[in-house]
Design an enzyme around this catalytic site. Structure first.
Site, PDB file in Angstrom:
ATOM      1  N   TYR A 190      -1.420  -1.411  10.324  1.00 30.82           N
ATOM      2  CA  TYR A 190      -1.547  -1.670   8.863  1.00 30.82           C
ATOM      3  C   TYR A 190      -0.127  -1.322   8.287  1.00 30.82           C
ATOM      4  O   TYR A 190       0.442  -1.788   7.548  1.00 30.82           O
ATOM      5  CB  TYR A 190      -2.860  -0.622   8.464  1.00 30.82           C
ATOM      6  CG  TYR A 190      -2.973  -0.915   7.029  1.00 30.82           C
ATOM      7  CD1 TYR A 190      -3.953  -1.883   6.800  1.00 30.82           C
ATOM      8  CD2 TYR A 190      -2.656  -0.037   6.196  1.00 30.82           C
ATOM      9  CE1 TYR A 190      -4.316  -2.237   5.406  1.00 30.82           C
ATOM     10  CE2 TYR A 190      -3.072  -0.259   4.905  1.00 30.82           C
ATOM     11  CZ  TYR A 190      -3.858  -1.356   4.477  1.00 30.82           C
ATOM     12  OH  TYR A 190      -4.244  -1.561   2.975  1.00 30.82           O
ATOM     13  N   SER A 230       0.821  -1.244   0.018  1.00 34.74           N
ATOM     14  CA  SER A 230       0.126   0.104  -0.030  1.00 34.74           C
ATOM     15  C   SER A 230       0.938   0.924  -0.092  1.00 34.74           C
ATOM     16  O   SER A 230       2.195   1.223   0.329  1.00 34.74           O
ATOM     17  CB  SER A 230      -0.870   0.007   1.297  1.00 34.74           C
ATOM     18  OG  SER A 230      -1.529   1.366   1.603  1.00 34.74           O
TER      19      SER A 230
END
Ligand SMILES: NC(=O)c1ccc[n+]([C@@H]2O[C@H](COP(=O)([O-])OP(=O)(O)OC[C@H]3O[C@@H](n4cnc5c(N)ncnc54)[C@H](O)[C@@H]3O)[C@@H](O)[C@H]2O)c1
Length: 288
Positions: free
Chosen positions: A155, A142
């Site tokens: 995350y 990401s």
């Protein structure tokens, strides 16, 4: 199974980027093996893959379950040999300040988003190497694997980990003619926010905040098909890190050139989103 058709395996293929990737590869002439924990949506994706004329093998497999991944990979390899392409896509979201996260939250996130990718690599790469005909591995990181984001510590940790793992692997696997691509999308319009965990807010607040963030992803996020296209295009290259979406590219470069400005802008955006969510909450209460 015909020996000449190329084979791809995609984890987390019932929704979003995984679903779009599985269908794009099927339309490009691949036979596709898919897994997910969402049985209903996975069955419908398998049906869509078969409608393209390709073979689909679908299985309910939790990528964080080592034994389940071993068994699934073993069955697939016994059936048709090594895969040409492996896409480690399955992932979940967890937001909240570090002080509001439990260790269960951390384990849940790291088990799926990082350990799941390790298992995918561990069980699918060796047969690819052994076959000696090259191949490609795609791991979903990401922009949060390149840039730290407030309230996304777990995350961030997982996605930075996926990027490090993938780049190290790319170096090692080059001599086997296996490319490794790390995909780093910005916001993509999928179900990830809807199904993610959110910590540190009261239940009512968290509904409005989730709806506000979801709205931003729907309005401004890239289509999952765009990420899928980037994944398909990476096959046959040496790999590397690919940022998908203008937002991701801007955040990445801004953070490199002016990290303080990036954080100031992110804080400002975050506060604006919290204010909008609070307004929405107040008007819902007033209507009720
Ligand atoms: N949507 C975004 O904005 C965005 C941005 C950057 C990176 N990503 C990454 O892209 C990947 C795909 O996410 P998405 O946005 O398509 O989300 P999504 O929620 O639409 O799809 C994720 C899929 O993974 C499956 N899944 C979850 N836990 C699983 C498990 N333990 N085992 C097997 N399958 C599991 C879900 O059921 C779902 O079908 C994730 O790794 C995510 O972190 C997404």
């Amino acid at each position: 199974m015909t020996a000449t058709r190329r084979r791809v395996v995609v984890t987390g293929a019932a929704s979003g980027i995984g679903r779009a990737t599985a269908l794009l590869f099927a339309n490009a002439g691949y036979d596709v093996a898919v897994c997910d924990v969402n049985d209903v949506q996975l069955a419908s994706v398998a049906k869509e893959i078969r409608a393209t004329g390709g073979q689909a093998w679908s299985a309910i497999v939790d990528v964080s379950d080592r034994d389940a991944m071993r068994t699934w990979a073993g069955e697939l390899h016994a059936d048709g040999g090594a895969f040409d392409v492996v896409v480690n896509n399955a992932g979940v979201a967890l937001s909240g300040a570090f002080l509001d996260l439990s260790l269960d939250d951390w384990e849940w996130l790291l088990d799926i988003n990082l350990r799941g990718v390790v298992y995918g690599c561990h069980f699918f790469i060796p047969p690819m190497v052994e076959r000696g005909q090259g191949g490609h591995v795609v791991n979903l990181s990401s922009v949060a694997g390149l840039v730290p984001v407030r309230d996304l510590s777990a995350y961030n940790a997982a996605k930075f980990g996926v990027l490090g793992l993938s780049e190290s692997l790319r170096w090692e696997l080059a001599e086997h003619n296996i490319g490794v691509t790390t995909i780093c999308p910005g916001a993509v319009n999928t179900n990830i926010v809807r199904h993610g965990r959110m910590r540190g807010f009261e239940a009512e607040e968290s509904v409005s905040i989730r709806e506000e963030v979801q709205k931003q992803f729907v309005q401004k996020g890239a289509a999952p098909e765009r990420v899928a296209k980037k994944i398909l295009q990476s096959v046959g290259t040496r790999g590397g890190v690919r940022i998908v979406g203008l937002d991701g590219k801007i955040i990445h470069w801004l953070n490199r050139l002016a990290p303080t400005v990036t954080r100031w802008l992110a804080d400002w955006q975050r506060q604006a989103a919290l204010d909008r969510a609070a307004d929405a909450d107040r008007s819902t209460k007033a209507e009720g």
